[in-house]
Scaffold this motif. Structure first.
Motif, mmCIF file in Angstrom:
data_model
loop_
_atom_site.group_PDB
_atom_site.id
_atom_site.type_symbol
_atom_site.label_atom_id
_atom_site.label_comp_id
_atom_site.label_asym_id
_atom_site.label_seq_id
_atom_site.Cartn_x
_atom_site.Cartn_y
_atom_site.Cartn_z
ATOM 1 N N LEU A 135 11.578 -17.933 61.730
ATOM 2 C CA LEU A 135 10.336 -18.695 61.636
ATOM 3 C C LEU A 135 10.293 -19.776 62.702
ATOM 4 O O LEU A 135 11.160 -20.655 62.753
ATOM 5 C CB LEU A 135 10.220 -19.329 60.241
ATOM 6 C CG LEU A 135 9.644 -18.417 59.146
ATOM 7 C CD1 LEU A 135 8.196 -18.029 59.468
ATOM 8 C CD2 LEU A 135 10.470 -17.166 58.927
ATOM 9 N N THR A 136 9.245 -19.692 63.537
ATOM 10 C CA THR A 136 9.131 -20.610 64.657
ATOM 11 C C THR A 136 7.662 -20.787 65.028
ATOM 12 O O THR A 136 6.849 -19.866 64.810
ATOM 13 C CB THR A 136 9.926 -20.080 65.874
ATOM 14 O OG1 THR A 136 9.664 -20.915 67.000
ATOM 15 C CG2 THR A 136 9.577 -18.643 66.223
ATOM 16 N N LYS B 279 6.945 -20.922 68.020
ATOM 17 C CA LYS B 279 6.890 -20.300 69.360
ATOM 18 C C LYS B 279 6.800 -18.782 69.270
ATOM 19 O O LYS B 279 7.573 -18.051 69.898
ATOM 20 C CB LYS B 279 8.138 -20.706 70.157
ATOM 21 C CG LYS B 279 8.230 -22.213 70.339
ATOM 22 C CD LYS B 279 9.627 -22.654 70.724
ATOM 23 C CE LYS B 279 9.747 -24.161 70.588
ATOM 24 N NZ LYS B 279 11.004 -24.591 69.984
ATOM 25 N N LEU C 133 9.794 -28.526 56.924
ATOM 26 C CA LEU C 133 10.574 -27.349 56.538
ATOM 27 C C LEU C 133 10.216 -26.850 55.135
ATOM 28 O O LEU C 133 10.008 -25.648 54.935
ATOM 29 C CB LEU C 133 12.069 -27.698 56.629
ATOM 30 C CG LEU C 133 13.050 -26.631 56.190
ATOM 31 C CD1 LEU C 133 12.860 -25.350 56.981
ATOM 32 C CD2 LEU C 133 14.472 -27.156 56.363
ATOM 33 N N ILE D 139 8.494 -14.856 63.912
ATOM 34 C CA ILE D 139 7.156 -14.893 63.305
ATOM 35 C C ILE D 139 6.723 -16.342 63.122
ATOM 36 O O ILE D 139 7.550 -17.263 63.130
ATOM 37 C CB ILE D 139 7.108 -14.129 61.958
ATOM 38 C CG1 ILE D 139 8.166 -14.646 60.986
ATOM 39 C CG2 ILE D 139 7.260 -12.641 62.191
ATOM 40 C CD1 ILE D 139 8.085 -13.998 59.594
ATOM 41 N N LEU E 296 14.978 -23.961 65.122
ATOM 42 C CA LEU E 296 16.042 -22.982 65.389
ATOM 43 C C LEU E 296 16.489 -23.071 66.845
ATOM 44 O O LEU E 296 15.676 -23.373 67.723
ATOM 45 C CB LEU E 296 15.536 -21.571 65.092
ATOM 46 C CG LEU E 296 15.339 -21.250 63.614
ATOM 47 C CD1 LEU E 296 14.545 -19.955 63.445
ATOM 48 C CD2 LEU E 296 16.673 -21.157 62.890
ATOM 49 N N SER F 193 4.082 -28.773 64.051
ATOM 50 C CA SER F 193 4.745 -27.901 63.080
ATOM 51 C C SER F 193 4.633 -28.505 61.688
ATOM 52 O O SER F 193 4.343 -29.694 61.528
ATOM 53 C CB SER F 193 6.224 -27.697 63.439
ATOM 54 O OG SER F 193 6.926 -28.905 63.313
ATOM 55 N N PHE G 74 14.945 -20.139 58.742
ATOM 56 C CA PHE G 74 14.212 -21.353 59.128
ATOM 57 C C PHE G 74 15.152 -22.301 59.861
ATOM 58 O O PHE G 74 16.357 -22.315 59.616
ATOM 59 C CB PHE G 74 13.669 -22.062 57.882
ATOM 60 C CG PHE G 74 12.635 -21.255 57.139
ATOM 61 C CD1 PHE G 74 11.286 -21.446 57.375
ATOM 62 C CD2 PHE G 74 13.028 -20.291 56.219
ATOM 63 C CE1 PHE G 74 10.337 -20.696 56.696
ATOM 64 C CE2 PHE G 74 12.081 -19.535 55.528
ATOM 65 C CZ PHE G 74 10.729 -19.739 55.780
ATOM 66 N N GLY G 75 14.561 -23.149 60.694
ATOM 67 C CA GLY G 75 15.356 -24.100 61.455
ATOM 68 C C GLY G 75 15.481 -25.442 60.764
ATOM 69 O O GLY G 75 14.853 -25.689 59.735
ATOM 70 N N ARG G 76 16.293 -26.283 61.356
ATOM 71 C CA ARG G 76 16.472 -27.612 60.773
ATOM 72 C C ARG G 76 15.239 -28.479 61.034
ATOM 73 O O ARG G 76 14.484 -28.237 61.970
ATOM 74 C CB ARG G 76 17.734 -28.274 61.301
ATOM 75 C CG ARG G 76 17.707 -28.600 62.766
ATOM 76 C CD ARG G 76 18.892 -29.444 63.155
ATOM 77 N NE ARG G 76 20.137 -28.727 62.986
ATOM 78 C CZ ARG G 76 21.334 -29.261 63.151
ATOM 79 N NH1 ARG G 76 21.441 -30.521 63.497
ATOM 80 N NH2 ARG G 76 22.428 -28.558 63.006
ATOM 81 N N GLU G 77 15.085 -29.468 60.155
ATOM 82 C CA GLU G 77 13.899 -30.325 60.194
ATOM 83 C C GLU G 77 13.711 -30.989 61.559
ATOM 84 O O GLU G 77 12.584 -31.082 62.065
ATOM 85 C CB GLU G 77 14.068 -31.412 59.113
ATOM 86 C CG GLU G 77 12.815 -32.167 58.783
ATOM 87 C CD GLU G 77 11.811 -31.343 57.998
ATOM 88 O OE1 GLU G 77 12.150 -30.826 56.935
ATOM 89 O OE2 GLU G 77 10.669 -31.226 58.463
ATOM 90 N N THR G 78 14.785 -31.418 62.162
ATOM 91 C CA THR G 78 14.668 -32.193 63.403
ATOM 92 C C THR G 78 14.475 -31.331 64.641
ATOM 93 O O THR G 78 13.626 -31.619 65.477
ATOM 94 C CB THR G 78 15.926 -33.048 63.608
ATOM 95 O OG1 THR G 78 17.069 -32.209 63.405
ATOM 96 C CG2 THR G 78 15.959 -34.213 62.647
HETATM 97 C C1 LIG Z 1 9.953 -29.379 61.030
HETATM 98 S S1 LIG Z 1 10.157 -27.785 61.686
HETATM 99 C C2 LIG Z 1 11.111 -28.085 63.158
HETATM 100 C C3 LIG Z 1 10.386 -28.826 64.201
HETATM 101 C C4 LIG Z 1 11.102 -28.836 65.524
HETATM 102 N N1 LIG Z 1 10.798 -30.076 66.211
HETATM 103 C C5 LIG Z 1 10.668 -27.667 66.413
HETATM 104 O O1 LIG Z 1 10.036 -27.896 67.420
HETATM 105 O O2 LIG Z 1 10.971 -26.500 66.096
HETATM 106 C C6 LIG Z 1 11.401 -27.069 60.666
HETATM 107 C C7 LIG Z 1 11.322 -25.561 60.564
HETATM 108 O O3 LIG Z 1 10.162 -25.211 59.806
HETATM 109 C C8 LIG Z 1 9.674 -23.960 60.256
HETATM 110 N N2 LIG Z 1 8.267 -24.134 60.673
HETATM 111 C C9 LIG Z 1 7.538 -25.271 60.672
HETATM 112 N N3 LIG Z 1 6.281 -25.037 61.068
HETATM 113 C C10 LIG Z 1 6.209 -23.692 61.336
HETATM 114 C C11 LIG Z 1 5.173 -22.813 61.775
HETATM 115 N N4 LIG Z 1 3.929 -23.236 62.036
HETATM 116 N N5 LIG Z 1 5.483 -21.502 61.923
HETATM 117 C C12 LIG Z 1 6.714 -21.033 61.643
HETATM 118 N N6 LIG Z 1 7.735 -21.817 61.238
HETATM 119 C C13 LIG Z 1 7.486 -23.120 61.069
HETATM 120 C C14 LIG Z 1 10.570 -23.491 61.387
HETATM 121 O O4 LIG Z 1 11.559 -22.607 60.893
HETATM 122 C C15 LIG Z 1 11.198 -24.793 61.861
HETATM 123 O O5 LIG Z 1 12.435 -24.567 62.480
#
Ligand SMILES: C[S@@+](CC[C@H](N)C(=O)[O-])C[C@H]1O[C@@H](n2cnc3c(N)ncnc32)[C@H](O)[C@@H]1O
Length: 118
Positions: free
Chosen positions: A49-50, A52, A102, A90, A77, A99, A70-74
């Protein structure tokens, strides 16, 4: 959860935040993503999940054994993990805002995956 976690699972604040749900959560930890994969069958699918990615999560037909990563809050991934798995990245389509946090991202995608499984 794939280490390093950046917090302790023993932390009393974490447990308090989990309230009465904590006992129902099946928490598993792995030392690395490679270790997580070693413990699964070779045809297990992983979706990353990204923000990008141009592929919307709701166009995937999820299977029960799939992993949603899923990636970390800060930081999100790691770029190299996303690059290695470009075909299974995806996104939750969004306008403008960078974004979701999390917890909200997990809730949205996990609910869709479970909805598909009925
Ligand atoms: C707070 S976000 C991370 C923000 C980080 N600064 C970045 O640029 O990736 C934490 C995680 O939530 C998920 N996430 C948040 N918004 C998303 C979106 N619109 N589509 C997919 N995953 C999302 C992703 O897995 C991300 O790694």
């Amino acid at each position: 959860m794939v280490k390093p976690l950046g917090f302790s699972l023993e932390d009393r604040h974490l447990k308090r935040a989990g309230l009465d749900y904590w006992d129902d959560v099946d928490v598993r930890t792995w030392d690395s993503f490679a270790e997580l994969k070693r413990g699964q069958s070779s045809n297990t699918r992983y979706f990353f999940l990204t923000t990008k990615s141009g592929r919307a999560f709701y166009n995937v037909k999820f299977h029960q054994e799939d992993f949603l990563v899923f990636g970390r809050e800060t930081k999100g991934l790691p770029e190299n993990l996303l690059a290695r798995n470009i075909d299974t990245c995806i996104t939750i389509p969004m306008q403008k805002t960078r974004s979701l946090n999390l917890a909200n991202a997990v809730a949205i995608v996990l609910f869709e995956a479970m909805r598909q499984q009925r």
